[in-house]
Design a protein around this motif. Structure first.
Motif, PDB file in Angstrom:
ATOM      1  N   SER A  23       0.759  -1.351   0.113  1.00  0.00           N
ATOM      2  CA  SER A  23      -0.099   0.038   0.230  1.00  0.00           C
ATOM      3  C   SER A  23       0.819   1.222  -0.050  1.00  0.00           C
ATOM      4  CB  SER A  23      -0.980   0.006   1.294  1.00  0.00           C
ATOM      5  OG  SER A  23      -0.379   0.036   2.619  1.00  0.00           O
ATOM      6  N   ARG A  46      -2.921  -4.064   5.195  1.00  0.00           N
ATOM      7  CA  ARG A  46      -4.015  -3.985   6.207  1.00  0.00           C
ATOM      8  C   ARG A  46      -4.886  -2.739   6.062  1.00  0.00           C
ATOM      9  NH1 ARG A  46      -0.478  -3.584  11.227  1.00  0.00           N
ATOM     10  NH2 ARG A  46       0.381  -1.876   9.535  1.00  0.00           N
ATOM     11  N   ALA A  69      -0.163  -9.692   6.937  1.00  0.00           N
ATOM     12  CA  ALA A  69       0.760 -10.469   6.388  1.00  0.00           C
ATOM     13  C   ALA A  69       1.501 -11.440   7.391  1.00  0.00           C
ATOM     14  CB  ALA A  69       1.747  -9.610   5.480  1.00  0.00           C
ATOM     15  N   THR A 193      10.324   6.957   2.440  1.00  0.00           N
ATOM     16  CA  THR A 193       9.120   6.390   3.091  1.00  0.00           C
ATOM     17  C   THR A 193       8.757   6.675   4.313  1.00  0.00           C
ATOM     18  OG1 THR A 193      10.156   4.499   3.899  1.00  0.00           O
ATOM     19  CG2 THR A 193       9.822   4.113   1.634  1.00  0.00           C
TER      20      THR A 193
HETATM   21  N1  NAP Z   1      12.433   2.792   4.294  1.00  0.00           N
HETATM   22  C1  NAP Z   1      13.628   2.624   4.589  1.00  0.00           C
HETATM   23  O1  NAP Z   1      14.487   3.305   4.997  1.00  0.00           O
HETATM   24  C2  NAP Z   1      14.014   0.856   4.596  1.00  0.00           C
HETATM   25  C3  NAP Z   1      15.479   0.576   4.719  1.00  0.00           C
HETATM   26  C4  NAP Z   1      15.713  -0.683   4.933  1.00  0.00           C
HETATM   27  C5  NAP Z   1      14.741  -1.693   4.873  1.00  0.00           C
HETATM   28  N2  NAP Z   1      13.496  -1.151   4.743  1.00  0.00           N
HETATM   29  C6  NAP Z   1      12.444  -2.112   4.765  1.00  0.00           C
HETATM   30  O2  NAP Z   1      11.567  -2.155   3.398  1.00  0.00           O
HETATM   31  C7  NAP Z   1      10.331  -2.612   3.845  1.00  0.00           C
HETATM   32  C8  NAP Z   1       9.434  -1.481   3.207  1.00  0.00           C
HETATM   33  O3  NAP Z   1       9.569  -0.167   4.180  1.00  0.00           O
HETATM   34  P1  NAP Z   1       8.958   1.077   3.536  1.00  0.00           P
HETATM   35  O4  NAP Z   1       9.929   2.098   4.092  1.00  0.00           O
HETATM   36  O5  NAP Z   1       8.432   0.971   2.274  1.00  0.00           O
HETATM   37  O6  NAP Z   1       7.761   1.122   4.793  1.00  0.00           O
HETATM   38  P2  NAP Z   1       6.254   2.001   4.823  1.00  0.00           P
HETATM   39  O7  NAP Z   1       6.429   2.899   3.811  1.00  0.00           O
HETATM   40  O8  NAP Z   1       6.041   2.166   6.057  1.00  0.00           O
HETATM   41  O9  NAP Z   1       5.234   0.825   4.219  1.00  0.00           O
HETATM   42  C9  NAP Z   1       5.114  -0.531   4.940  1.00  0.00           C
HETATM   43  C10 NAP Z   1       3.928  -1.349   4.376  1.00  0.00           C
HETATM   44  O10 NAP Z   1       4.096  -2.631   5.059  1.00  0.00           O
HETATM   45  C11 NAP Z   1       2.442  -2.606   5.337  1.00  0.00           C
HETATM   46  N3  NAP Z   1       2.477  -3.459   6.399  1.00  0.00           N
HETATM   47  C12 NAP Z   1       2.943  -3.343   7.730  1.00  0.00           C
HETATM   48  N4  NAP Z   1       2.574  -4.114   8.615  1.00  0.00           N
HETATM   49  C13 NAP Z   1       1.744  -5.183   7.799  1.00  0.00           C
HETATM   50  C14 NAP Z   1       1.409  -6.458   8.143  1.00  0.00           C
HETATM   51  N5  NAP Z   1       1.105  -6.981   9.525  1.00  0.00           N
HETATM   52  N6  NAP Z   1       0.557  -6.914   6.972  1.00  0.00           N
HETATM   53  C15 NAP Z   1       0.360  -6.449   5.784  1.00  0.00           C
HETATM   54  N7  NAP Z   1       0.914  -5.198   5.750  1.00  0.00           N
HETATM   55  C16 NAP Z   1       1.640  -4.703   6.627  1.00  0.00           C
HETATM   56  C17 NAP Z   1       2.124  -1.429   5.492  1.00  0.00           C
HETATM   57  O11 NAP Z   1       0.909  -1.285   5.218  1.00  0.00           O
HETATM   58  P3  NAP Z   1      -0.419  -1.359   6.268  1.00  0.00           P
HETATM   59  O12 NAP Z   1      -0.140  -0.347   7.138  1.00  0.00           O
HETATM   60  O13 NAP Z   1      -1.857  -0.706   5.393  1.00  0.00           O
HETATM   61  O14 NAP Z   1      -0.666  -2.982   6.496  1.00  0.00           O
HETATM   62  C18 NAP Z   1       2.755  -0.640   4.135  1.00  0.00           C
HETATM   63  O15 NAP Z   1       2.368  -0.886   2.909  1.00  0.00           O
HETATM   64  C19 NAP Z   1      10.241  -2.950   5.178  1.00  0.00           C
HETATM   65  O16 NAP Z   1      10.496  -4.309   5.338  1.00  0.00           O
HETATM   66  C20 NAP Z   1      11.526  -2.093   5.786  1.00  0.00           C
HETATM   67  O17 NAP Z   1      11.849  -2.623   7.123  1.00  0.00           O
HETATM   68  C21 NAP Z   1      13.179   0.145   4.543  1.00  0.00           C
END
Ligand code: NAP
Length: 254
Positions: A23, A46, A69, A193
């Motif tokens: 999302s 969610r 998830a 993000t």
């Molecule tokens: N951004 C960074 O700097 C960074 C760096 C390294 C790694 N990462 C990793 O990259 C991945 C994506 O991060 P992002 O930065 O894109 O985060 P984000 O913008 O906060 O997006 C997180 C996504 O995960 C979903 N989500 C969270 N809990 C969930 C659950 N229990 N079931 C289903 N969906 C769920 C959220 O949707 P809902 O809340 O609607 O469920 C949202 O779509 C993560 O694993 C994060 O740890 C991010």
């Protein structure tokens, strides 16, 4: 804006994909990259409203699925339903950004309860089903898995475990001759993000810096679109293993 029906037939035409956490952020960009490459993508989160908005944007080859998830029943049912050739385990909880002693056990372990649990259930189901030979599972670890993230509780350890789990699963796939690839991607911290922006703000404050000054010490920031393109590259590639992901691109870890 829907994609026009005249989208050129492309390399993933007819391919089924599942992206968790579709999302927002990296997951949203990954779903868009896969749809644009021709795949049909079930996007899980969610929040139904954000998924519905993405469906408006990407058209009928994006299938919104409201689910947790990290729930084992959802993992089993959705894997059986969609039988993805590409499974992207991207969903992740935003860690509470506080130093160690200001965490409770519940806040410290949040990324274990969500991120690790998700990868455990879906990986297990992918091996047990099993997915078809040639399928690929891409799990989101983090650059934090290498050196820690002192303001994020158990986040770095959880993400290091995800990297190990992808390697363990790749080994099991090979031992059983399943032909399923398992790979982990370790993105750099980025303000692009919601999750990353909160962490950047916390680390900047910790250093007594404003956000632009903090970011200037780190070089170009990874964008969500670059992350989506990188996952597409991993999906159509041939490797197992783990990859660092920065604005400069993917780099395989030895
Ligand atoms: N951004 C960074 O700097 C960074 C760096 C390294 C790694 N990462 C990793 O990259 C991945 C994506 O991060 P992002 O930065 O894109 O985060 P984000 O913008 O906060 O997006 C997180 C996504 O995960 C979903 N989500 C969270 N809990 C969930 C659950 N229990 N079931 C289903 N969906 C769920 C959220 O949707 P809902 O809340 O609607 O469920 C949202 O779509 C993560 O694993 C994060 O740890 C991010």
């Amino acid at each position: 804006m829907s994609l026009p029906d005249t989208t050129p037939v492309s390399r993933l035409s007819g391919t089924s994909a599942v992206v968790t956490g579709a999302s927002r952020g990296f997951g949203r960009a990954t779903a868009a990259a896969l749809v644009q490459a021709g795949a049909t993508v079930a996007g899980i989160a969610r929040s139904g409203s954000q998924l519905a908005e993405l469906r408006e944007q990407l058209g009928p080859r994006f299938v919104p699925v409201v689910a947790d998830a990290a729930d084992p029943v959802s993992a089993a049912q959705l894997l059986d339903q969609f039988r993805p050739a590409i499974l992207v385990l991207n969903a992740g909880a935003s860690p509470l950004t506080r130093p160690l002693h200001r965490h409770t056990w519940e806040s410290f372990s949040r990324n274990w309860a969500v991120d690790v649990q998700q990868v455990f259930h879906w990986t297990r189901e992918a091996l047990l089903a099993p997915l078809d030979p040639g399928s690929v599972v891409v799990a989101f670890s983090s650059g934090a898995a290498r050196f820690g993230s002192p303001l994020s509780g158990g986040y770095a350890g959880a993400k290091a475990t995800i990297r190990f789990m992808a390697a363990y699963a790749a080994g099991e796939s090979e031992r059983a001759g399943l032909g399923i690839r398992f790979t982990a991607v370790l993105p750099d911290l980025t303000p692009a993000t919601g999750l990353g922006a909160a962490a950047v703000a916390a680390y900047a404050a910790r250093e007594g810096m404003d956000i632009p000054s903090f970011l200037a010490t780190r070089g170009p920031s990874l964008t969500s679109e670059q992350a989506g393109k990188a996952v597409l590259d991993l999906a159509v590639g041939t490797g197992n293993g783990a990859y660092l992901l920065a604005a400069a691109g993917l780099k395989e870890l030895q």
